[in-house]
Design a protein around this motif. Structure first.
Motif, short mmCIF file in Angstrom:
data_model
loop_
_atom_site.label_atom_id
_atom_site.label_comp_id
_atom_site.label_asym_id
_atom_site.label_seq_id
_atom_site.Cartn_x
_atom_site.Cartn_y
_atom_site.Cartn_z
N VAL A 156 13.17 -6.84 2.39
CA VAL A 156 12.91 -6.93 3.82
C VAL A 156 11.51 -7.48 4.01
O VAL A 156 10.56 -7.07 3.34
CB VAL A 156 13.05 -5.53 4.47
CG1 VAL A 156 12.62 -5.54 5.91
CG2 VAL A 156 14.48 -5.04 4.34
N ALA A 157 11.34 -8.43 4.95
CA ALA A 157 10.05 -9.09 5.16
C ALA A 157 8.95 -8.11 5.55
O ALA A 157 7.84 -8.17 5.05
CB ALA A 157 10.20 -10.19 6.21
N ASN A 158 9.23 -7.21 6.48
CA ASN A 158 8.24 -6.24 6.95
C ASN A 158 8.84 -4.85 6.80
O ASN A 158 9.35 -4.28 7.76
CB ASN A 158 7.89 -6.54 8.42
CG ASN A 158 6.82 -5.62 8.96
OD1 ASN A 158 6.11 -4.96 8.21
ND2 ASN A 158 6.72 -5.56 10.27
N PRO A 159 8.84 -4.29 5.58
CA PRO A 159 9.53 -3.03 5.33
C PRO A 159 8.93 -1.85 6.09
O PRO A 159 7.71 -1.78 6.29
CB PRO A 159 9.41 -2.84 3.82
CG PRO A 159 8.23 -3.64 3.41
CD PRO A 159 8.15 -4.78 4.38
N ALA A 160 9.79 -0.94 6.50
CA ALA A 160 9.36 0.27 7.19
C ALA A 160 8.63 1.20 6.22
O ALA A 160 9.01 1.32 5.06
CB ALA A 160 10.57 0.98 7.78
N THR A 161 7.58 1.83 6.71
CA THR A 161 6.87 2.86 5.96
C THR A 161 6.64 4.04 6.90
O THR A 161 6.60 3.87 8.12
CB THR A 161 5.51 2.38 5.43
OG1 THR A 161 4.68 2.05 6.55
CG2 THR A 161 5.65 1.18 4.50
N VAL A 162 6.45 5.20 6.32
CA VAL A 162 6.15 6.37 7.14
C VAL A 162 4.87 6.12 7.93
O VAL A 162 4.80 6.37 9.14
CB VAL A 162 6.02 7.63 6.26
CG1 VAL A 162 5.49 8.81 7.07
CG2 VAL A 162 7.37 7.98 5.64
N ALA A 163 3.84 5.60 7.27
CA ALA A 163 2.55 5.38 7.92
C ALA A 163 2.68 4.49 9.15
O ALA A 163 2.01 4.71 10.17
CB ALA A 163 1.55 4.79 6.94
N GLU A 164 3.56 3.51 9.09
CA GLU A 164 3.72 2.57 10.20
C GLU A 164 4.66 3.07 11.29
O GLU A 164 4.48 2.76 12.46
CB GLU A 164 4.23 1.22 9.67
CG GLU A 164 4.17 0.13 10.71
CD GLU A 164 4.36 -1.26 10.13
OE1 GLU A 164 4.62 -2.17 10.92
OE2 GLU A 164 4.24 -1.42 8.90
#
Length: 136
Positions: A4-12
Motif C-alpha cells: 500500500v502506498a500510504n500504509p495505515a499505522t496506529v500513530a497516524e
C-alpha cells in the motif's frame, strides 16, 4: 498482496475519545504499536481508530476500541478489565483477531479449505444443464 502506498499505522490513525486526553495518546499508541503490521495492508487516509474509556479507573470501567476501514464494516472491541493497561491490551488483541478473521472471510484464496470447497468440479457439471439455464 501488493504494498500500500500510504500504509495505515496506529500513530497516524489513532484518535483518543471520551475518558482519555491528548496526553494519553502517545503511550496508548505505543501500546497499540503491534497493530501496525496488521493495519499496513490498508490505506492510512481510509483507516481510523478511536479508543475511549467509560468510568476510567473506577469499578466497572469499560474500554472501547473502534476501527473504521473504508469498504468494510466497523469493528468494535470492548474490555471490562479493571487494570487500564490490561484493558487496552485486551481490546488491541481482540481487534487484531477480528481483523484477521475478516481478512480470512474476505479472501478465501488464502484459506486452503475455503479455496478447495469454493469452486465446483468442472467434470461434475452436465453441459446440457448449462444450455438449459442459458435459454430465455
Amino acid at each position: 498482496m501488493s504494498a500500500v502506498a500510504n500504509p495505515a499505522t496506529v500513530a497516524e490513525c489513532l484518535r483518543v475519545g471520551a475518558g482519555f486526553s491528548q496526553g494519553d495518546r502517545n503511550w496508548i499508541a505505543e501500546q497499540f504499536g503491534t497493530l501496525d503490521a496488521r493495519l499496513a495492508g490498508f490505506h492510512a487516509d481510509t483507516t481510523e481508530l478511536e479508543v475511549s474509556v467509560k468510568d476510567r479507573e473506577a469499578p466497572g470501567q469499560k474500554v472501547t476500541l473502534e476501527c473504521w476501514i473504508a469498504g468494510r464494516q466497523k469493528v468494535v472491541t470492548t474490555s471490562s478489565e479493571e487494570d487500564l493497561h490490561a484493558a487496552l491490551n485486551d481490546v488491541r488483541d481482540d481487534l487484531r483477531r477480528k481483523l484477521n478473521d475478516a481478512k480470512t472471510k474476505q479472501e478465501p484464496r488464502h484459506n486452503r479449505h475455503l479455496r478447495e470447497n469454493a469452486l465446483p468440479d468442472p467434470a461434475a457439471i452436465d453441459p446440457g444443464d448449462l444450455l438449459k439455464n442459458d435459454q430465455i
